[in-house]
Write an enzyme that holds these catalytic residues in place. Sequence first.
Site, PDB file in Angstrom:
ATOM      1  N   ASP A   1      61.818  25.790  75.525  1.00 22.46           N
ATOM      2  CA  ASP A   1      62.302  27.115  75.133  1.00 22.46           C
ATOM      3  C   ASP A   1      62.855  27.833  76.372  1.00 22.46           C
ATOM      4  O   ASP A   1      62.447  27.529  77.491  1.00 22.46           O
ATOM      5  CB  ASP A   1      61.131  27.923  74.535  1.00 22.46           C
ATOM      6  CG  ASP A   1      61.617  29.058  73.630  1.00 22.46           C
ATOM      7  OD1 ASP A   1      62.842  29.254  73.529  1.00 22.46           O
ATOM      8  OD2 ASP A   1      60.764  29.739  73.039  1.00 22.46           O
TER       9      ASP A   1
ATOM     10  N   GLN B   1      70.644  35.742  78.099  1.00 23.12           N
ATOM     11  CA  GLN B   1      69.298  36.215  78.410  1.00 23.12           C
ATOM     12  C   GLN B   1      68.756  35.582  79.684  1.00 23.12           C
ATOM     13  O   GLN B   1      67.548  35.516  79.893  1.00 23.12           O
ATOM     14  CB  GLN B   1      68.349  35.939  77.244  1.00 23.12           C
ATOM     15  CG  GLN B   1      68.702  36.734  76.008  1.00 23.12           C
ATOM     16  CD  GLN B   1      67.660  36.542  74.922  1.00 23.12           C
ATOM     17  OE1 GLN B   1      66.542  37.011  75.023  1.00 23.12           O
ATOM     18  NE2 GLN B   1      68.037  35.829  73.870  1.00 23.12           N
TER      19      GLN B   1
HETATM   20  P1  ATP Z   1      64.879  35.268  71.498  1.00 22.99           P
HETATM   21  O1  ATP Z   1      66.264  34.951  71.943  1.00 22.99           O
HETATM   22  O2  ATP Z   1      64.584  36.715  71.627  1.00 22.99           O
HETATM   23  O3  ATP Z   1      63.877  34.371  72.100  1.00 22.99           O
HETATM   24  P2  ATP Z   1      64.841  33.598  69.172  1.00 22.99           P
HETATM   25  O4  ATP Z   1      66.216  33.112  68.989  1.00 22.99           O
HETATM   26  O5  ATP Z   1      63.867  32.680  69.774  1.00 22.99           O
HETATM   27  O6  ATP Z   1      64.865  35.005  69.911  1.00 22.99           O
HETATM   28  P3  ATP Z   1      62.901  33.853  67.079  1.00 22.99           P
HETATM   29  O7  ATP Z   1      61.894  34.614  67.847  1.00 22.99           O
HETATM   30  O8  ATP Z   1      62.657  32.428  66.820  1.00 22.99           O
HETATM   31  O9  ATP Z   1      64.334  34.062  67.742  1.00 22.99           O
HETATM   32  O10 ATP Z   1      63.170  34.569  65.702  1.00 22.99           O
HETATM   33  C1  ATP Z   1      63.367  35.971  65.607  1.00 22.99           C
HETATM   34  C2  ATP Z   1      62.733  36.490  64.328  1.00 22.99           C
HETATM   35  O11 ATP Z   1      63.474  36.052  63.212  1.00 22.99           O
HETATM   36  C3  ATP Z   1      61.333  35.984  64.133  1.00 22.99           C
HETATM   37  O12 ATP Z   1      60.552  36.991  63.552  1.00 22.99           O
HETATM   38  C4  ATP Z   1      61.522  34.833  63.171  1.00 22.99           C
HETATM   39  O13 ATP Z   1      60.365  34.570  62.422  1.00 22.99           O
HETATM   40  C5  ATP Z   1      62.655  35.313  62.311  1.00 22.99           C
HETATM   41  N1  ATP Z   1      63.475  34.204  61.754  1.00 22.99           N
HETATM   42  C6  ATP Z   1      64.138  33.276  62.443  1.00 22.99           C
HETATM   43  N2  ATP Z   1      64.797  32.436  61.626  1.00 22.99           N
HETATM   44  C7  ATP Z   1      64.542  32.844  60.367  1.00 22.99           C
HETATM   45  C8  ATP Z   1      64.926  32.390  59.052  1.00 22.99           C
HETATM   46  N3  ATP Z   1      65.720  31.331  58.877  1.00 22.99           N
HETATM   47  N4  ATP Z   1      64.452  33.085  58.001  1.00 22.99           N
HETATM   48  C9  ATP Z   1      63.671  34.148  58.165  1.00 22.99           C
HETATM   49  N5  ATP Z   1      63.261  34.634  59.358  1.00 22.99           N
HETATM   50  C10 ATP Z   1      63.691  33.996  60.452  1.00 22.99           C
HETATM   51 MG    MG Z   2      62.771  32.808  71.556  1.00 20.24          MG
END
Ligand code: ATP
Ligand code: MG
Length: 691
Positions: free
Chosen positions: A216, A254
């Site tokens: 990650d 980021q």
């Molecule tokens: P960051 O760049 O800030 O690390 P990220 O890309 O890792 O963000 P996540 O933390 O995995 O994003 O997801 C952001 C939010 O959206 C979380 O609450 C996650 O549960 C929700 N989420 C992600 N994908 C889906 C989906 N397909 N359906 C519903 N909710 C989702």
């Molecule tokens: Mg993330």
Amino acid sequence: MSPPATATLNAAQLRAVHHTRGPCLVLAGAGSGKTRVIVHKIAHLLRGGVEAPQIAAITFTNKAAAEMRERARAMVGGRAAQALVLCTFHALGVRILREHGEALGLKPRFSILDSDDVLAVLRDAGGTTDAAQARRWQWTISRWKNQGLTADGAEQAAAAADERVAARVMRRYEERLAAYQATDFDDLIGLPLKLLRMHDDVRQLWQQRLAHVLIDEVQDTNAVQYELLKALVGDATTGARGANPFTAVGDDDQSIYGWRGATIDNLKRLPQDYPALEVVMLEQNYRSTGAILRAANHVIAANPKLFAKKLWSELGEGEPVKRIECDNEEHEAERAVAWIQARRAGTPGDAPARWRDFALLYRANHQAKVFEQALRRAQMPYQVSGGQSFFDRAEIKDLCAWLRLLVNNDDDPAFLRAVTAPKRGIGHQSLAALGEFAAKWKVSLFEALFVESLGGALPRKAVDALREYGRFVNDLEYRARHTTGTEAARTLLTGWLADIGYEQHLHEGEDRARLAEARWANVLEFVDWVARRCGGEAGADGVAREATSVLQVAQTISLMHSIAERGDDADVVTLSTLHAAKGLEWPHVMLAGVNEGLLPFASEAEPVTAQRLEEERRLMYVGVTRAQRTLALSTLKRRKRGRDTVAAQPSRFIAEMKLDEARAKVDPRERLKQLRAELLAKTARPAEAEP
Ligand code: ATP
Ligand code: MG
């Protein structure tokens, strides 16, 4: 906040999850579900027959690892979640070194020095008492190490005179670490890499062991971490068996650790190093409302694009981003409290918020203090993450030094701290003489205690006191090794503190009884924390969970940054630096001190160069995108700078967010159009959905 086990993924996310046979990169903006892809992919791999210990997921912080384990537990159950190799690069490095470090001359019970210890060693190695100079060396050496340079390499690369001095200090520093059987944090990456490169058998073993590595926040890896990843998965071009599949996820927008040697070059190199790389873009943001996302998109648009990204949300416009103007820091803290109180009460039709729904984010550690005071006055529960951690407190460092000494008798910095906490009639002169004696005989300070001829080098009384101390440590070590389980550990630890009179020592060192009591309360919290870990309580970092004896717990302590990493899910307000907030999300976020000089941060030593401005802007983007439902930006009219108070300007980033334009967008006519569109969409959808 953790998703239900049956939660869905969109088509692009599914593609990333199902791509299990080759290398995969998910490159996407904030809140698009990258971390979610990792968790779901772990579950998918397990279903496909990969064993949990064969899956390694690498996170950026211990806290993120703990959170990911929680999310995994909800999907795959406790036993599998527990068996995953789920930790930071550093913790993985500890594992590798503990198992195979002997090939590099490192005992399995080596010590991990924290930043303060490193400074002390550097002062000694460089023969200076100038703390600022030592700190500069620390940065330079760390930078070199993160570029993969050894002392030899640094000496060759050093151009300026001060760099040549730093390179010489580095050599002596490295010699001392080797003698102490100690590593610094950078070594936890560099040494495993060296090990895997030099020893084919070890490398093959780890490559066989880890069938799939997931990582990650790949945008914040440094060059050495990237090489370690490559060594772990194998080289696509030269490896005999080809590379293992792996999954990297990240967002170049980021990348906020450039100042610490992280480089987005890694992102550019991935497709070159792994030509079969499957690149998946995600565009739907599931975290934030339209208003928040638009502000985020605007602010990051001012940076040059490495990889162009679109990000949209279906969560509706939501509340406008709020501006809070404050007279000064104290006023800002009051406004923050009021902001929380208002939300806690709840708006009509909206359930009252919990404490944990709030985060106050700021650029620099020192900004936390005023907020802490205001929250305490208002009796609001909170935790501070990313700041001065529990483990940085003097009393906790004392105890950690003791524990480190138990783990590794050759850890001289730990010895020096422990032997004087509390002082036991062993003065500085005796210690200096002991140091000379140890250097002459090429043994550690602790070993020197038991050398026959020590009696000739020091007065009788000092030798007796030192040897008595040595026997006490040996006895304690024996008991720590054989004590497991929470209650037994608690008894051992409290007995030890009573034996050394530590509570008394705190009272003697502190004029005000109240302060001594606060320190003692910290000590008890520490004891409780260690004891619970000895009971096998889930560790936050993926290393400690196998630790059950007091001694085993002690070895992982240097890696813990915060007692909050116990994995508690307490209902408290979060105070955090922007850096430490990466990857996390809260319904209500307030960014504090959004002023020129604070964010973007600037000082005389660190002017805002074009490059720094871009990184600060990414930091702003990270901050804004932590918010799910409401975002408040607070600015100061006057701010403290050193001892002065100066007039303050709102950050240029606020203008870049184009908040007014956003507001204009929801003017009545626009709003009507929007409503009409929404209505149309609603009436159209059921028909579409029908088979
Ligand atoms: P960051 O760049 O800030 O690390 P990220 O890309 O890792 O963000 P996540 O933390 O995995 O994003 O997801 C952001 C939010 O959206 C979380 O609450 C996650 O549960 C929700 N989420 C992600 N994908 C889906 C989906 N397909 N359906 C519903 N909710 C989702
Ligand atoms: Mg993330």
